[in-house]
Design a protein around this motif. Structure first.
Motif, PDB file in Angstrom:
ATOM      1  N   THR A  29       0.807  -1.225   0.000  1.00 14.48           N
ATOM      2  CA  THR A  29       0.000   0.000   0.000  1.00 14.48           C
ATOM      3  C   THR A  29       0.841   1.275   0.000  1.00 14.48           C
ATOM      4  O   THR A  29       0.684   2.114  -0.889  1.00 14.48           O
ATOM      5  N   PRO A  30       1.733   1.469   0.973  1.00 11.35           N
ATOM      6  CA  PRO A  30       2.507   2.709   0.911  1.00 11.35           C
ATOM      7  C   PRO A  30       3.447   2.735  -0.290  1.00 11.35           C
ATOM      8  O   PRO A  30       3.739   3.810  -0.827  1.00 11.35           O
ATOM      9  N   ILE A  31       3.900   1.556  -0.737  1.00 10.82           N
ATOM     10  CA  ILE A  31       4.769   1.540  -1.908  1.00 10.82           C
ATOM     11  C   ILE A  31       3.991   2.026  -3.127  1.00 10.82           C
ATOM     12  O   ILE A  31       4.504   2.796  -3.955  1.00 10.82           O
ATOM     13  N   LEU A  32       2.748   1.591  -3.236  1.00 12.29           N
ATOM     14  CA  LEU A  32       1.926   2.021  -4.366  1.00 12.29           C
ATOM     15  C   LEU A  32       1.747   3.532  -4.356  1.00 12.29           C
ATOM     16  O   LEU A  32       1.909   4.206  -5.366  1.00 12.29           O
ATOM     17  N   LEU A  33       1.439   4.057  -3.184  1.00 11.45           N
ATOM     18  CA  LEU A  33       1.182   5.493  -3.117  1.00 11.45           C
ATOM     19  C   LEU A  33       2.438   6.313  -3.351  1.00 11.45           C
ATOM     20  O   LEU A  33       2.413   7.304  -4.077  1.00 11.45           O
ATOM     21  N   THR A  34       3.547   5.907  -2.731  1.00 12.24           N
ATOM     22  CA  THR A  34       4.765   6.675  -2.990  1.00 12.24           C
ATOM     23  C   THR A  34       5.231   6.429  -4.421  1.00 12.24           C
ATOM     24  O   THR A  34       5.874   7.284  -5.020  1.00 12.24           O
ATOM     25  N   GLY A  35       4.879   5.281  -4.976  1.00 10.10           N
ATOM     26  CA  GLY A  35       5.183   5.035  -6.375  1.00 10.10           C
ATOM     27  C   GLY A  35       4.427   6.007  -7.269  1.00 10.10           C
ATOM     28  O   GLY A  35       4.979   6.543  -8.227  1.00 10.10           O
ATOM     29  N   LEU A  36       3.166   6.226  -6.938  1.00 10.70           N
ATOM     30  CA  LEU A  36       2.391   7.215  -7.687  1.00 10.70           C
ATOM     31  C   LEU A  36       3.028   8.585  -7.541  1.00 10.70           C
ATOM     32  O   LEU A  36       3.073   9.375  -8.484  1.00 10.70           O
ATOM     33  N   ALA A  37       3.538   8.849  -6.334  1.00 13.93           N
ATOM     34  CA  ALA A  37       4.165  10.145  -6.086  1.00 13.93           C
ATOM     35  C   ALA A  37       5.422  10.317  -6.928  1.00 13.93           C
ATOM     36  O   ALA A  37       5.836  11.429  -7.210  1.00 13.93           O
ATOM     37  N   ALA A  38       6.023   9.227  -7.322  1.00 17.36           N
ATOM     38  CA  ALA A  38       7.187   9.326  -8.208  1.00 17.36           C
ATOM     39  C   ALA A  38       6.752   9.281  -9.670  1.00 17.36           C
ATOM     40  O   ALA A  38       7.311   9.983 -10.515  1.00 17.36           O
TER      41      ALA A  38
ATOM     42  N   ALA B 205       0.530  17.465  -6.226  1.00 13.59           N
ATOM     43  CA  ALA B 205      -0.357  16.295  -6.200  1.00 13.59           C
ATOM     44  C   ALA B 205       0.415  15.063  -5.761  1.00 13.59           C
ATOM     45  O   ALA B 205      -0.074  14.238  -4.984  1.00 13.59           O
ATOM     46  N   ALA B 206       1.641  14.940  -6.271  1.00 15.44           N
ATOM     47  CA  ALA B 206       2.464  13.791  -5.880  1.00 15.44           C
ATOM     48  C   ALA B 206       2.696  13.805  -4.381  1.00 15.44           C
ATOM     49  O   ALA B 206       2.603  12.771  -3.708  1.00 15.44           O
ATOM     50  N   GLY B 207       2.999  14.983  -3.846  1.00 16.63           N
ATOM     51  CA  GLY B 207       3.219  15.083  -2.411  1.00 16.63           C
ATOM     52  C   GLY B 207       1.983  14.673  -1.636  1.00 16.63           C
ATOM     53  O   GLY B 207       2.066  13.989  -0.612  1.00 16.63           O
ATOM     54  N   ALA B 208       0.829  15.076  -2.146  1.00  9.89           N
ATOM     55  CA  ALA B 208      -0.406  14.714  -1.463  1.00  9.89           C
ATOM     56  C   ALA B 208      -0.567  13.197  -1.422  1.00  9.89           C
ATOM     57  O   ALA B 208      -0.976  12.625  -0.405  1.00  9.89           O
ATOM     58  N   LEU B 209      -0.232  12.551  -2.535  1.00 11.11           N
ATOM     59  CA  LEU B 209      -0.352  11.092  -2.574  1.00 11.11           C
ATOM     60  C   LEU B 209       0.568  10.436  -1.548  1.00 11.11           C
ATOM     61  O   LEU B 209       0.160   9.530  -0.824  1.00 11.11           O
ATOM     62  N   ALA B 210       1.803  10.922  -1.491  1.00 12.59           N
ATOM     63  CA  ALA B 210       2.730  10.350  -0.523  1.00 12.59           C
ATOM     64  C   ALA B 210       2.267  10.657   0.898  1.00 12.59           C
ATOM     65  O   ALA B 210       2.397   9.836   1.806  1.00 12.59           O
TER      66      ALA B 210
ATOM     67  N   ASN C  24      12.006   4.213   4.321  1.00 11.79           N
ATOM     68  CA  ASN C  24      12.304   3.427   3.116  1.00 11.79           C
ATOM     69  C   ASN C  24      11.180   3.290   2.116  1.00 11.79           C
ATOM     70  O   ASN C  24      11.434   2.901   0.986  1.00 11.79           O
ATOM     71  N   TYR C  25       9.941   3.569   2.517  1.00 11.77           N
ATOM     72  CA  TYR C  25       8.852   3.395   1.560  1.00 11.77           C
ATOM     73  C   TYR C  25       8.996   4.326   0.371  1.00 11.77           C
ATOM     74  O   TYR C  25       8.614   3.995  -0.738  1.00 11.77           O
TER      75      TYR C  25
END
Lengths: 402, 305, 399
Positions: free
Chosen positions: C118-127, C302-307, C329-330
């Protein structure tokens, strides 16, 4: 642009709606066993966290029995000449004492809910006894303990317990006090240095004990504290050690997980060193004064034995167990070769006094840095008061973030 | 007190200085290497391990440079020969470096070495004030002092330097004169990796005499940032590295003086100072970024590939 | 030269609109990128003449070949890592099999992988989102931390007594706001100060880490926890609902919905199209009149919001309180997942699941073989290296 904005807002609205629906329509009750765990601990010993409804399932055997393995989780790497190494040595003792038991170990387990997963995996692999060895593993351990009432947990340093979770620690401040006495006697500049990581109570307690010990034999001595922000960052440690020595400190000690760098740096620069966690005297043949160490092997073996024999409930380990200098859970290492005999004798006397109960490192009056009296004359603070310390005694130079 | 801060600045800034000079060369040729952190770690471990095995810190330093160079080789291959995105590749190599060194370094955590020790230069180190600041350090630090003018000279006064800078600014001109810009870039990146590895080795063999995983703690990243801050000029880059070291030393001095500032503000300080320094540079007149490097940042196709 | 670029750009853009409908939006994007550099290429010509290349023209074999190559590139790192493991006496087949079975074998294991993903997906979206716009955001780590910080602060102050239906969305908002503000710093530095966002976001990660430390040692410290540095626990009402029998919480649903939302915006809206064009060729985008600065700001925020939402989910779903090392690390794992997915939001769901599986496997690797769990970082780096070497990434940040 407007159309896109509409879609974006729609997506956001969907998300909020979803979270609203999920939260409104789900059973919050089931969330609490696995989610919230231990909230709001009490202040004195033997406090049980709310493991509530889950202990309804009757366990077949006593807590801790019936497993094929013992699990140890460490917050850092084992070869750090320090905290984790001490715990690792304890785990080796258990391995030797119980050859039929498989010993599972995971290092570098962070102090977050990650730890829960690791412990669950160990239980899955047959461990009915778990040793979470770092303070920050307490909450995760309590959560897992609530889900597995038949598994015994022995947590190092914790201040909250549960039905099947006991905490253990040692009154390490006693040998640290004695080490302070030796340092106070041997310093020529009257400036001692303490390199620590973060201002948690265990750390502040040690610093204060050290200063009190030194001050008891040398009223002019001061202890300068430097926070590095990390439990093991050699670059920072070297920076701090060099900086302190530049500032006139001639005895260095530390509360870090890895102790090698500070001791070696002190030795290189001709300063004396006092050890912690492990006996590093081989690293500082000239400057080593003395060190405070843990003696986990005997304790770990006893705790494992108690659990395996089904005697966990009601035993002294089912609660907050604190080993002392007297029973050998915490110890003073040997003295370095350059320590004069009179210092050794003095420390020896005071050590006996502590063991006999005649001397207490924090017997009042104890004053804070600003002069305010925190323990009045004649008062002896409880272990709980000591383990929740958030101030420095007078003579300590340093600032605790508030 | 000032003297202490300056001494600390040089002491803890040296490892960054090596990495900064190396990255400078690489970026002058148009390749940015965020994997510098990984290269520094590789150098720290390789250097430490070699010193443990051979007992010679100089061999260790050489091995450290080589370790960093190997990471840089991978970076050069992916970026120059395969045309991969430089920033993504660099970050990947940072993780690779972290993972590999954590794995292979385990058994070295408790080892002790006879490393480099501070050797005061006779006479010079007795000069009041600056004697201690400049002339009471380990041999690798003295090497770093010599490195700065050496890099400057090499880049701006030799043919080799012209070639390197051309590969970053006017690669078609280089190509037209019969040289292969790609090869030149390979060389620059490898040199950068060697120096970064040397910086890591200084940290483990000279400064701390230890190895712990992730011990560089972000110095590689800071090095890349400082190169931009220094507008790709060697002397300014050296000042930047010492500035970072000074921020770390300052944090300690403030604590020791007992000033009531939360240590966490102080921990943040070196990174914030680097950020502010970067900002200050941008508000000055537009600094001359090597053209090939510019393409990396604006994301247009082209660049080192 | 420049004018013809712009013309090619506009023509390609015009061609792209109908081409999008035919489902070859990717092709149009490449056309836009290739056309504007003036390089002669088949796709550029197709773009300029205004005819959308029909799928039939490409034929099957090249597609199958590329799919095979992709599969090979994907399998190679696992093979390489397997050889590495063999050296240490670990049977790689055992490891990969146990990785698979523990992920899919039981509900608990599956839940654990999802929790990690879950957090990987969201921080992935943020990237991934800024990457599609041509920027590299590695600040997911810091943005997650500040999101966690702000949502915890909100939870233990204003939302203490709030009921779930209000509190959870409010916490979500607070988390998003925290991450957005943190990314906003990076964005402002980029847009106003022309500072490269990769470096600034990296440096800000360290600042964020110490900022969290500052708060848990100070204003946010739990008064009932004997002075240990973490926040008070958030109220039970604010915890995300959990699936019985595991620790799996609703965060995964939120993350997937957001991934779908990002995909939708990128591929089905005009804003998304412009973002992708910006990513393919910033210069041409500017010439075509896009408000580049504003778009860059928007995507980064927007990316920051996702993270930041990832941070909130870590608190409300798993931790229950803010600790100094929350979310460590996420951010970097998310970045890796994004690049593995070629920055495509839906593919990201799969790659974050994969990384979650690998991360979870790390612990069983350690328990069974004694190799440190950090060994799996080597595997992850290898996967990315093979992808980068494959040459797919880098020539234009397209899907």
């Amino acid at each position: 642009m407007t159309k896109a904005k509409r879609w974006v807002f729609a997506a956001l609205a969907m998300t909020f709606l979803l979270s609203f629906l999920l939260s409104a329509c789900s059973q919050q009750g089931s969330g609490s066993t696995s989610g919230s765990g231990s909230s709001g601990g009490g202040t004195s010993g033997g406090d049980s966290a709310d493991s509530g409804g889950s202990s309804g399932e009757a366990s077949s055997g006593a807590v801790g029995t019936g497993g094929s393995a013992v699990g140890f989780i460490f917050v850092g790497a084992r070869d750090d000449y320090g905290y984790n190494q001490a715990a690792y040595i304890g785990s080796q003792a258990v391995e030797e004492a119980f050859p039929d038991l498989k010993v599972l170990r995971v290092e570098n387990v962070p102090e977050t809910a990650e730890a829960e997963r690791v412990m669950e995996q160990m239980i899955n692999d047959g461990a009915n006894i778990i040793f979470p060895t770092s303070y920050g593993h307490l909450d995760p351990a309590l959560n897992v303990a609530a889900r597995h009432p038949d598994v015994a947990f022995f947590h190092q340093g914790g201040l909250k317990t549960a039905e099947n979770l006991g905490t253990y620690f040692g009154t390490i401040w006693e040998p640290v006090y004695l080490a302070g006495v030796a340092a106070g006697k041997m310093t020529k500049t009257n400036k001692l240095g303490y390199i620590v990581s973060v201002p948690i109570p265990q750390v502040l307690l040690n610093v204060n004990a050290f200063q009190r010990g030194a001050q008891s034999v040398n009223p002019d001595v001061t202890t300068t504290v430097v926070f590095t922000g990390s439990w093991c960052d050699p670059g920072q440690q070297a920076n701090a050690a060099n900086s302190l020595i530049d500032g006139g400190v001639d005895v260095l000690t530390q509360h870090q997980d890895c102790t090698k760098t500070v001791i070696e740096t002190a030795e290189r620069r001709g300063a004396m060193s006092v050890g912690y966690h492990a006996d590093a005297s081989s690293l500082a043949p000239e400057g080593w004064i003395v060190g405070s160490v843990w003696n986990w092997p005997d304790l770990f073996v006893n705790m494992t034995k108690t659990a395996l024999e089904g005697r966990f409930d009601g035993s002294m380990y089912d609660g907050k167990y604190r080993g002392t200098l007297a029973d050998g859970t915490v110890m003073l290492t040997d003295f370095g070769k350059n320590v004069p005999d009179d210092v050794k004798a003095l420390v020896g006397e005071m050590k006996q006094a502590i063991i006999d109960g005649a001397l207490h490192p924090f017997a009042g009056p104890v004053k804070k840095q600003d002069g305010e009296v925190v323990f009045a004359e004649g008062v002896i603070p409880t272990i709980d008061e000591l383990e929740s310390m958030d101030w420095f005694v007078e003579g300590v130079i340093g600032t605790i973030p508030k | 007190m000032i003297a202490d801060i300056l001494t600390g600045a040089v002491r803890s800034g040296t490892s960054v200085l090596f990495a900064v000079q190396g990255e400078l060369v690489s970026e002058r040729a148009g390749v940015i290497n965020l994997g510098t952190e990984g290269a520094m770690l590789a150098g720290a471990l390789a250097g430490f391990a070699t010193t443990v095995w051979t007992g010679s810190p100089w061999l260790g330093a050489l091995a450290g440079g080589t370790g960093g160079m190997l990471i840089a080789l991978l970076h050069a291959f992916l970026v120059i020969s395969r045309g991969a995105n430089q920033l993504a590749t660099g970050l990947t190599l940072m993780f690779l470096g972290m993972g590999l060194t954590a794995f292979f370094g385990r058994k070295f955590v408790s080892e002790s070495i006879v490393g480099f020790n501070p050797t005061p230069i006779p006479l010079l180190s007795d000069i009041p004030f600056i004697g201690n600041v400049l002339f009471n350090h380990d041999p690798l630090t003295y090497v770093s002092f010599a490195l700065v003018p050496l890099i400057w000279f090499a880049l701006f006064r030799t043919r080799l330097g012209v070639i390197i800078r051309a590969s970053g600014e006017r690669e078609d001109a280089l190509f037209a004169s019969g040289m292969n810009p790609k090869l030149v870039r390979y060389g620059a990146v490898l040199a950068g990796g060697f120096l970064a590895g040397l910086g890591g080795a200084q940290l483990s063999i000279a400064y701390t005499h230890s190895w712990v995983e992730n011990m560089t703690a972000g110095r590689g990243i800071v090095a890349v940032a400082l190169v931009i801050f220094a507008a790709w000029k060697p002397l300014r880059a050296a000042v930047g590295a010492w500035l970072f070291g000074a921020a770390q030393a300052l944090q300690l001095t403030v604590q020791q003086q007992g000033y009531p500032i939360s240590p966490y503000f102080l921990f943040m300080a070196p990174y914030l100072i680097t950020l502010i320094a970067l900002l200050a540079v941008e508000f000055r007149k537009k600094s001359r970024m090597p053209e090939a490097l510019g393409k990396v940042f604006t994301g247009s196709p082209g660049g080192a590939g | 030269m420049m004018r013809s670029n712009a013309t090619a750009m506009t023509n390609a853009a015009a061609a792209a609109e109908p081409a999008r409908a035919a489902g070859s939006a990717e092709k149009a994007e490449t056309a836009a990128g290739a056309g504007a550099t003036g390089l002669a290429s088949k796709s550029a010509e197709a773009g300029m003449t205004g005819a959308a290349p029909s799928p039939a023209r490409r034929g099957l074999p090249p597609r199958a070949k590329s799919a095979l190559m992709q599969a090979g590139l994907f399998a190679a790192p696992f093979a390489a890592f397997g050889v590495f493991l063999l050296f240490y006496g670990v049977n790689p087949i055992d490891l990969y099999v146990s990785m698979f079975t523990s992920a899919f074998g039981n509900r608990y294991g599956f839940g654990e992988v999802l929790i990690k993903a879950t957090p990987i997906l969201l921080t992935g979206l943020a990237a991934a989102l800024p990457a599609r716009a041509g920027m590299i955001n590695v600040g997911g780590e810091g943005q997650l931390a500040i999101g966690a910080l702000l949502s915890t602060a909100a939870a233990v102050t204003m939302l203490q007594a709030a009921p779930a239906w209000f509190g959870i969305p409010a916490m979500l908002l607070a988390g998003a706001l925290g991450g957005a503000i943190w990314a906003g710093i990076t964005a402002l530095l980029r847009v106003k100060g022309n500072m490269n966002e990769t470096i600034t976001s990296l440096l800000l990660n360290y600042v964020a880490f110490y900022t969290v430390g500052l708060f848990v040692h100070g204003p946010l410290k739990d008064p009932a926890s004997f002075n240990w540095p973490f926040s008070p626990p958030i109220s039970d009402a604010l915890r995300l609902p959990v699936l019985n029998g595991s620790r799996l919480h609703a965060g995964i649903a939120i993350a997937v919905v957001l991934a779908a939302a990002v995909w939708w915006v990128l591929s089905r809206t005009r804003l998304g199209f412009r973002i992708r064009v910006l990513g393919a060729n910033a210069f041409a985008a500017e010439r075509a009149g896009f408000r580049v600065s504003r778009m860059q700001l928007l995507t980064l925020v927007a990316a920051g919001a996702l993270a930041g939402i990832a941070g909130m989910i870590e608190i409300a779903g798993i931790e229950g309180r803010l600790r100094p090392t929350t979310g460590a690390n996420y951010g970097y794992l998310g970045f890796l997942a994004a690049w593995m997915a070629w920055n495509h939001p839906l593919r990201l769901v799969a790659t974050s699941f994969l990384l979650g599986m690998i991360a979870v496997a790390g612990n069983s690797l350690e328990m069974n073989s004694g190799l440190p769990s950090s060994s799996v970082h080597i595997l992850m780096a290898l996967v990315l290296i093979f992808l980068l070497a494959g040459g797919r990434i880098g020539r234009g940040r397209r899907a």
